[in-house]
Every structure is written in structure tokens, then in C-alpha cells.
Write a protein that holds these residues in place. Structure first.
Motif, PDB file in Angstrom:
ATOM      1  N   PRO A  79       1.523  33.921 -25.350  1.00 38.05           N
ATOM      2  CA  PRO A  79       2.543  34.447 -26.277  1.00 38.05           C
ATOM      3  C   PRO A  79       2.654  35.958 -26.187  1.00 38.05           C
ATOM      4  O   PRO A  79       1.673  36.652 -26.012  1.00 38.05           O
ATOM      5  CB  PRO A  79       2.025  34.020 -27.650  1.00 38.05           C
ATOM      6  CG  PRO A  79       1.063  32.939 -27.384  1.00 38.05           C
ATOM      7  CD  PRO A  79       0.494  33.168 -26.037  1.00 38.05           C
ATOM      8  N   ARG A  80       3.841  36.409 -26.277  1.00 42.55           N
ATOM      9  CA  ARG A  80       4.075  37.858 -26.245  1.00 42.55           C
ATOM     10  C   ARG A  80       3.612  38.498 -27.540  1.00 42.55           C
ATOM     11  O   ARG A  80       3.558  37.828 -28.567  1.00 42.55           O
ATOM     12  CB  ARG A  80       5.562  38.126 -26.061  1.00 42.55           C
ATOM     13  CG  ARG A  80       5.980  38.128 -24.616  1.00 42.55           C
ATOM     14  CD  ARG A  80       7.430  38.480 -24.528  1.00 42.55           C
ATOM     15  NE  ARG A  80       8.203  37.261 -24.294  1.00 42.55           N
ATOM     16  CZ  ARG A  80       9.514  37.207 -24.416  1.00 42.55           C
ATOM     17  NH1 ARG A  80      10.179  38.267 -24.804  1.00 42.55           N
ATOM     18  NH2 ARG A  80      10.160  36.110 -24.181  1.00 42.55           N
ATOM     19  N   VAL A  99       3.993  40.242 -30.797  1.00 41.28           N
ATOM     20  CA  VAL A  99       5.159  40.169 -31.682  1.00 41.28           C
ATOM     21  C   VAL A  99       5.218  41.380 -32.614  1.00 41.28           C
ATOM     22  O   VAL A  99       4.223  41.754 -33.216  1.00 41.28           O
ATOM     23  CB  VAL A  99       5.083  38.877 -32.516  1.00 41.28           C
ATOM     24  CG1 VAL A  99       6.196  38.843 -33.544  1.00 41.28           C
ATOM     25  CG2 VAL A  99       5.167  37.684 -31.598  1.00 41.28           C
ATOM     26  N   VAL A 100       6.361  41.954 -32.694  1.00 42.68           N
ATOM     27  CA  VAL A 100       6.560  43.045 -33.658  1.00 42.68           C
ATOM     28  C   VAL A 100       6.705  42.405 -35.030  1.00 42.68           C
ATOM     29  O   VAL A 100       7.543  41.518 -35.207  1.00 42.68           O
ATOM     30  CB  VAL A 100       7.825  43.845 -33.297  1.00 42.68           C
ATOM     31  CG1 VAL A 100       8.032  44.984 -34.281  1.00 42.68           C
ATOM     32  CG2 VAL A 100       7.724  44.367 -31.881  1.00 42.68           C
ATOM     33  N   PRO A 101       5.901  42.796 -36.012  1.00 45.32           N
ATOM     34  CA  PRO A 101       5.869  42.052 -37.281  1.00 45.32           C
ATOM     35  C   PRO A 101       7.051  42.316 -38.201  1.00 45.32           C
ATOM     36  O   PRO A 101       6.971  42.093 -39.382  1.00 45.32           O
ATOM     37  CB  PRO A 101       4.573  42.552 -37.915  1.00 45.32           C
ATOM     38  CG  PRO A 101       4.399  43.920 -37.371  1.00 45.32           C
ATOM     39  CD  PRO A 101       4.948  43.900 -35.991  1.00 45.32           C
ATOM     40  N   THR A 102       8.141  42.812 -37.697  1.00 43.11           N
ATOM     41  CA  THR A 102       9.263  43.109 -38.599  1.00 43.11           C
ATOM     42  C   THR A 102      10.519  42.359 -38.213  1.00 43.11           C
ATOM     43  O   THR A 102      11.523  42.458 -38.873  1.00 43.11           O
ATOM     44  CB  THR A 102       9.606  44.602 -38.534  1.00 43.11           C
ATOM     45  OG1 THR A 102       9.888  44.909 -37.178  1.00 43.11           O
ATOM     46  CG2 THR A 102       8.478  45.451 -39.037  1.00 43.11           C
ATOM     47  N   ALA A 103      10.426  41.619 -37.130  1.00 43.67           N
ATOM     48  CA  ALA A 103      11.663  41.115 -36.561  1.00 43.67           C
ATOM     49  C   ALA A 103      12.302  39.978 -37.324  1.00 43.67           C
ATOM     50  O   ALA A 103      13.453  39.672 -37.107  1.00 43.67           O
ATOM     51  CB  ALA A 103      11.403  40.673 -35.125  1.00 43.67           C
ATOM     52  N   GLN A 104      11.549  39.352 -38.208  1.00 43.68           N
ATOM     53  CA  GLN A 104      12.113  38.178 -38.881  1.00 43.68           C
ATOM     54  C   GLN A 104      12.954  38.544 -40.088  1.00 43.68           C
ATOM     55  O   GLN A 104      13.526  37.672 -40.714  1.00 43.68           O
ATOM     56  CB  GLN A 104      10.980  37.274 -39.345  1.00 43.68           C
ATOM     57  CG  GLN A 104      10.780  36.093 -38.432  1.00 43.68           C
ATOM     58  CD  GLN A 104       9.724  35.185 -39.010  1.00 43.68           C
ATOM     59  OE1 GLN A 104       8.888  35.614 -39.807  1.00 43.68           O
ATOM     60  NE2 GLN A 104       9.768  33.943 -38.635  1.00 43.68           N
TER      61      GLN A 104
END
Lengths: 252, 164
Positions: free
Chosen positions: B5-6, B8-13
């Protein structure tokens, strides 16, 4: 189990501004142009013999109408560029969408100022005259175009369906423009092309045209960059969802 | 091939999902609005648009029928009584007396083109147009208000009876 990071709405790690040195200079030119328009439109240009001060609405009404035409034509050209395989890029789609949004804004201003002007000179706010009706129809057509852009699906699906609609909708622009020639309208015929406007009145109109053109370009640049960011954010959200599924799979 | 898994930037959702129902509602309103506009335009066009010289001559511009009539308000013809507001309009050398209930608004004045909606009625000693609505139809010419032009303006006003 590793806790999923809590998302923070509204924040991005890639928080680029949409402004550049060029757009800041352009923004300053827009403010200057609008200040000139106020100076010439409200103070330096003379009253009209028949319409008196009511003629000053001309300096907003006509430039916004012309710029709305231009915006819709740009939407059409950008849409054609998207549909053409050699130039296919979502950037064209975003330019088309941004230009249509600005066109709707300008056309809305045209309709409101035209209605006020109509009350002053004709004595009525609205009539179902050919020019007025076709202009209102053009306005709602592009609101429909913007609604279609927001129906969902992938970026490519959005781009393809809205491009086709834009190519059909742009055909309304000549219909609106020539409506004063094809029907017997209440709306006046062309003034500038027929040399019926001169001196400071013509110059003030020219100032308005320059100011609104600069405003259009400034808004277009910013808006298409915002749309690009929105698309990137959508893509990033998809990446997060995929990563979460992979993480869940790895734990099984 | 790296299938891990890459990061993940924790703000994208944070972005809300688009609401297609809103777009569909707008689209529905646009379709209804467009339809209403076409109907209103056609309803408006039902009343023929006639010049003064076409009344009683051209098909659709008959006496007794609801029409829109166009002409230039003649100088010295405007009269107001308690019951009516009347004036004469001309086009291509033909004149038509107009009678309306109240004073027209806008920039209504002598020597200006107007469109009157109503009905031409034969009153025995001549045809009178009973108007329901008067709309001023200003031309595409703009002239600066200027004292120097007063003479020219007066000359144009004097000549307005021959216009149209």
C-alpha cells in the motif's frame, strides 16, 4: 490493528495557492480597469439626450453580454479540443467548465442590468421579446450544462458528456446575437457596429470592455486551477479508499 | 512489482461526495424553465407585430384583432384627461390615434418610437387603437446631452411628424 488516520476536512498537504505573479499583476490591472470604468461610466461620460443618466447601465450591460458570448465560445472551443483525440486532456475540460461558470455569471449580470435598464427606458422590467427570450434561454442552457458537469461519474465521463452539450449549446450564441435582425424585437439593433455611439460614451464602453475582459481572464485562470485541485482531491480520496482496502486485506 | 500500500496522506478523505440529486434537480428546473420560456415567447408572438401603415392592410393586422402596433409619437398629439391618455403615432406616413388608461412610463415622450399592445377599433368616424400596454422602443442612437445640441434637437423634434 493500526488505527486509520483521522481525515481533516478542508486541509490538504498540497496546499498550493492558485495565484502566480502573473495573476497578481493581472488582478491589479482588473482593479485599475474597474476603477476607470467607475470614473468614466459614472462621472466623465455624458448623459444621453433621451435616456439621461439611465444610459450609464450600457457600460456594464453590453460588456458583460459580449464577455458571456466569449466565455461560451471558449467553452465550445475547449470542449472540441477535449473531444479531439490529439489534444485530449482534462485541462481542456476544466477550462470549458470554468469558462461556462464565468459566462453564466456575466450573462446573469446582463439580464439583471438589462431588466433595470428596460424599466427605466421601456417602462417595463421584462417582455418576451426575441432578444430577451433567447438570452434568458442561453442563460438557463448553461446552468443546465453546469448541472450536467456535476452529475457524477469519472472525470473522463464528465468531460465527454459535458463537451458534447457544450458543442450544441454554443450554437445558441449566434441565435441570440442575430435575434435582433431575424425578428422584429423591442430590443434595439446594434449601436457600435453601426456607428451610433461616439465620443466619451464609446470610450467608456471600451473601458468597460477592457475591464471585464481582464476580469474574465483573471477569473478563468483561478477557477480552472481550483477545478484542477478539486479533481486532484477526488483522485486522492480514491487512493485513500484503495489503500484502506489493501490495509484491511493485509491484516486477514 | 511492488503491491504494498502506498503511503497515505491523512487528509484526503475530507472531501464530501458529490450530490447528483442536486444536479438532477437543477437540470429538471432548467428543462421546465426552458419550456416555460418557449411557451411565453410563442404566446407573445401570437399578437402580430404591425407597423401603423399595415393595420387593416396586412394579414394578421386586422381591425378588431389583438396586435402590437409600432409607430412614432407625434409632436403635440399627447393629451391627458381624467379618463384616458391619448396620443397619435405614425409610421410610413400613416397615423393612428392611440387611447390608453394611464400615462405610459419609461422615457415616453413626443417623437419617440413606441410599441402599443391592444386592439384597433372602428368607431364609425375612424379607427382608434385601444391600448393595454405601451412600451417605449428607443432606437440604437445615443447622443450626448449637450446645450450646444439644443437647436439641432429642436429641429429634429419639429421634423418628427414626417418621421416613421
Amino acid at each position: 490493528m493500526t488505527p486509520t488516520p483521522t481525515p481533516s476536512p478542508g486541509r490538504t498537504t498540497d496546499a498550493r495557492p492558485t495565484g502566480t505573479r502573473f495573476t497578481r499583476v493581472l488582478g491589479a490591472a482588473v482593479l485599475l480597469g474597474l476603477a476607470w470604468l467607475v470614473l468614466f461610466g459614472l462621472f466623465l461620460s455624458p448623459n444621453d439626450e433621451k435616456q439621461k443618466a439611465g444610459v450609464r447601465i450600457l457600460y456594464i450591460h453590453v460588456p458583460t453580454a459580449w464577455l458571456a458570448y466569449l466565455a461560451f465560445i471558449v467553452t465550445g472551443i475547449a470542449s472540441a479540443a477535449y473531444l479531439f483525440k490529439r489534444t485530449r486532456s482534462l485541462t481542456w475540460d476544466r477550462i470549458a467548465g470554468a469558462s461556462a461558470e464565468i459566462g453564466v455569471l456575466f450573462m446573469g449580470i446582463t439580464l439583471v442590468t438589462g431588466s433595470l435598464w428596460g424599466r427605466i427606458s421601456w417602462g417595463i422590467f421584462w417582455t418576451w421579446d426575441s432578444r430577451l427570450t433567447t438570452t434568458a434561454f442561453l442563460f438557463v442552457t448553461y446552468i443546465g450544462y453546469l448541472a450536467v458537469r456535476n452529475l457524477g461519474g469519472t472525470h473522463q465521463q464528465r468531460a465527454r458528456r459535458s463537451a458534447i452539450i457544450a458543442l450544441l449549446a454554443v450554437l445558441e450564441v449566434p441565435l441570440v446575437h442575430f435575434s435582433v435582425k431575424w425578428w422584429r424585437p423591442l430590443h434595439q439593433q446594434e449601436s457600435v457596429a453601426e456607428g451610433k455611439l461616439s465620443g466619451l460614451m464609446l470610450f467608456s464602453l471600451f473601458v468597460g470592455l477592457i475591464a471585464f475582459t481582464l476580469l474574465y481572464v483573471w477569473l478563468l485562470l483561478h477557477r480552472q486551477r481550483v477545478l484542477a485541485m478539486e479533481d486532484a482531491l477526488d483522485d486522492q480520496g480514491l487512493d485513500v479508499a484503495l489503500a484502506e482496502r489493501r490495509a484491511e486485506g493485509a491484516q486477514v | 512489482m511492488d503491491l504494498s500500500p502506498r503511503e497515505v496522506v491523512p487528509t484526503a478523505q475530507g472531501r464530501k461526495r458529490k450530490r447528483p440529486w442536486l444536479a438532477m434537480s437543477v437540470l429538471g428546473l432548467v428543462l421546465v424553465g426552458g419550456g416555460v420560456m418557449v411557451v411565453m415567447f410563442l404566446n407573445n408572438a401570437v399578437d402580430y407585430y404591425c407597423n401603423v401603415d399595415e393595420v387593416g392592410v396586412k394579414d394578421g393586422c386586422d381591425v378588431g384583432r389583438n396586435i402590437r402596433i409600432q409607430g412614432v409619437v407625434q409632436e403635440g398629439s399627447v393629451e391627458q384627461t381624467a379618463a384616458e391618455y391619448s396620443f397619435v403615432i405614425a409610421y410610413n406616413g400613416k397615423e393612428m390615434p392611440i387611447s390608453v388608461g394611464s400615462q405610459p412610463s419609461g422615457i415616453f415622450q413626443e417623437c419617440i418610437p413606441v410599441v402599443v399592445r391592444g386592439q384597433a377599433v372602428d368607431e364609425g368616424d375612424g379607427v382608434v387603437f385601444l391600448g393595454d400596454e405601451v412600451i417605449v422602443k428607443h432606437d440604437n442612437e445615443y447622443d450626448a446631452e449637450n446645450a450646444d445640441r439644443l437647436e439641432q434637437s429642436n429641429a429634429e423634434a419639429a421634423a418628427c411628424s414626417q418621421k416613421g
